[in-house]
Design a protein around this motif. Structure first.
Motif, PDB file in Angstrom:
ATOM      1  N   LYS A  42       0.836  -1.200   0.000  1.00  0.00           N
ATOM      2  CA  LYS A  42       0.000   0.000   0.000  1.00  0.00           C
ATOM      3  C   LYS A  42       0.874   1.255   0.000  1.00  0.00           C
ATOM      4  O   LYS A  42       0.604   2.210  -0.723  1.00  0.00           O
ATOM      5  N   LEU A  43       1.935   1.262   0.790  1.00  0.00           N
ATOM      6  CA  LEU A  43       2.794   2.442   0.853  1.00  0.00           C
ATOM      7  C   LEU A  43       3.718   2.539  -0.357  1.00  0.00           C
ATOM      8  O   LEU A  43       4.100   3.638  -0.762  1.00  0.00           O
ATOM      9  N   LYS A  44       4.023   1.426  -0.945  1.00  0.00           N
ATOM     10  CA  LYS A  44       4.793   1.430  -2.191  1.00  0.00           C
ATOM     11  C   LYS A  44       3.993   2.100  -3.304  1.00  0.00           C
ATOM     12  O   LYS A  44       4.564   2.742  -4.183  1.00  0.00           O
ATOM     13  N   SER A  45       2.683   1.986  -3.246  1.00  0.00           N
ATOM     14  CA  SER A  45       1.823   2.603  -4.266  1.00  0.00           C
ATOM     15  C   SER A  45       1.912   4.129  -4.257  1.00  0.00           C
ATOM     16  O   SER A  45       1.548   4.779  -5.230  1.00  0.00           O
ATOM     17  N   ILE A  46       2.401   4.698  -3.154  1.00  0.00           N
ATOM     18  CA  ILE A  46       2.616   6.154  -3.098  1.00  0.00           C
ATOM     19  C   ILE A  46       4.119   6.467  -3.004  1.00  0.00           C
ATOM     20  O   ILE A  46       4.526   7.500  -2.500  1.00  0.00           O
ATOM     21  N   GLN A  47       4.921   5.534  -3.464  1.00  0.00           N
ATOM     22  CA  GLN A  47       6.370   5.676  -3.578  1.00  0.00           C
ATOM     23  C   GLN A  47       7.103   5.803  -2.227  1.00  0.00           C
ATOM     24  O   GLN A  47       8.106   6.501  -2.116  1.00  0.00           O
ATOM     25  N   TYR A  48       6.617   5.088  -1.228  1.00  0.00           N
ATOM     26  CA  TYR A  48       7.311   5.039   0.059  1.00  0.00           C
ATOM     27  C   TYR A  48       7.769   3.609   0.309  1.00  0.00           C
ATOM     28  O   TYR A  48       7.017   2.666   0.064  1.00  0.00           O
ATOM     29  N   GLU A  49       9.005   3.492   0.797  1.00  0.00           N
ATOM     30  CA  GLU A  49       9.555   2.187   1.127  1.00  0.00           C
ATOM     31  C   GLU A  49      10.101   2.214   2.538  1.00  0.00           C
ATOM     32  O   GLU A  49      10.562   3.246   3.022  1.00  0.00           O
ATOM     33  N   TYR A  50      10.058   1.059   3.157  1.00  0.00           N
ATOM     34  CA  TYR A  50      10.542   0.941   4.527  1.00  0.00           C
ATOM     35  C   TYR A  50      12.069   0.959   4.558  1.00  0.00           C
ATOM     36  O   TYR A  50      12.724   0.238   3.817  1.00  0.00           O
ATOM     37  N   ASP A  51      12.603   1.792   5.432  1.00  0.00           N
ATOM     38  CA  ASP A  51      14.046   1.853   5.664  1.00  0.00           C
ATOM     39  C   ASP A  51      14.318   1.308   7.058  1.00  0.00           C
ATOM     40  O   ASP A  51      14.025   1.978   8.056  1.00  0.00           O
ATOM     41  N   PRO A  52      14.837   0.097   7.164  1.00  0.00           N
ATOM     42  CA  PRO A  52      15.035  -0.517   8.489  1.00  0.00           C
ATOM     43  C   PRO A  52      16.067   0.222   9.350  1.00  0.00           C
ATOM     44  O   PRO A  52      15.959   0.190  10.571  1.00  0.00           O
ATOM     45  N   THR A  53      17.016   0.875   8.733  1.00  0.00           N
ATOM     46  CA  THR A  53      18.005   1.591   9.540  1.00  0.00           C
ATOM     47  C   THR A  53      17.394   2.807  10.227  1.00  0.00           C
ATOM     48  O   THR A  53      17.796   3.178  11.327  1.00  0.00           O
ATOM     49  N   LEU A  54      16.415   3.414   9.578  1.00  0.00           N
ATOM     50  CA  LEU A  54      15.707   4.569  10.182  1.00  0.00           C
ATOM     51  C   LEU A  54      14.410   4.156  10.866  1.00  0.00           C
ATOM     52  O   LEU A  54      13.806   4.947  11.582  1.00  0.00           O
ATOM     53  N   ASN A  55      14.002   2.925  10.607  1.00  0.00           N
ATOM     54  CA  ASN A  55      12.740   2.393  11.138  1.00  0.00           C
ATOM     55  C   ASN A  55      11.571   3.291  10.757  1.00  0.00           C
ATOM     56  O   ASN A  55      10.754   3.693  11.597  1.00  0.00           O
ATOM     57  N   GLN A  56      11.496   3.597   9.481  1.00  0.00           N
ATOM     58  CA  GLN A  56      10.379   4.392   8.972  1.00  0.00           C
ATOM     59  C   GLN A  56      10.229   4.211   7.467  1.00  0.00           C
ATOM     60  O   GLN A  56      11.135   3.749   6.801  1.00  0.00           O
ATOM     61  N   PHE A  57       9.058   4.579   7.004  1.00  0.00           N
ATOM     62  CA  PHE A  57       8.836   4.615   5.560  1.00  0.00           C
ATOM     63  C   PHE A  57       9.243   5.994   5.073  1.00  0.00           C
ATOM     64  O   PHE A  57       8.907   6.998   5.683  1.00  0.00           O
TER      65      PHE A  57
END
Length: 58
Positions: A42-57
């Motif tokens: 769902k978040l990829k559909s708005i061009q956001y990806e999870y960054d585990p090092t920052l612990n956020q999309f």
């Protein structure tokens, strides 16, 4: 409580939860009993990806 369905609101909700309560996305999903892939897609559909090092999309 159901998670927001609107991707923009979902983004805000998930990032807030990650920041305030969870060490990673897997932990959040397990605790809220939701499919990690659902959130990611769902978040990829708005061009956001999870960054585990920052612990956020981002």
């Amino acid at each position: 409580m159901p998670i927001p369905q609107d991707p923009i609101i979902l983004l805000s909700y998930i990032n807030t939860q990650l920041r305030d309560y969870y060490n990673n996305l897997t932990e959040l999903c397990l605790n809220l009993n939701i499919e990690e892939s659902q959130i990611v897609e769902k978040l990829k559909s708005i061009q956001y990806e999870y960054d585990p090092t920052l612990n956020q999309f981002k």
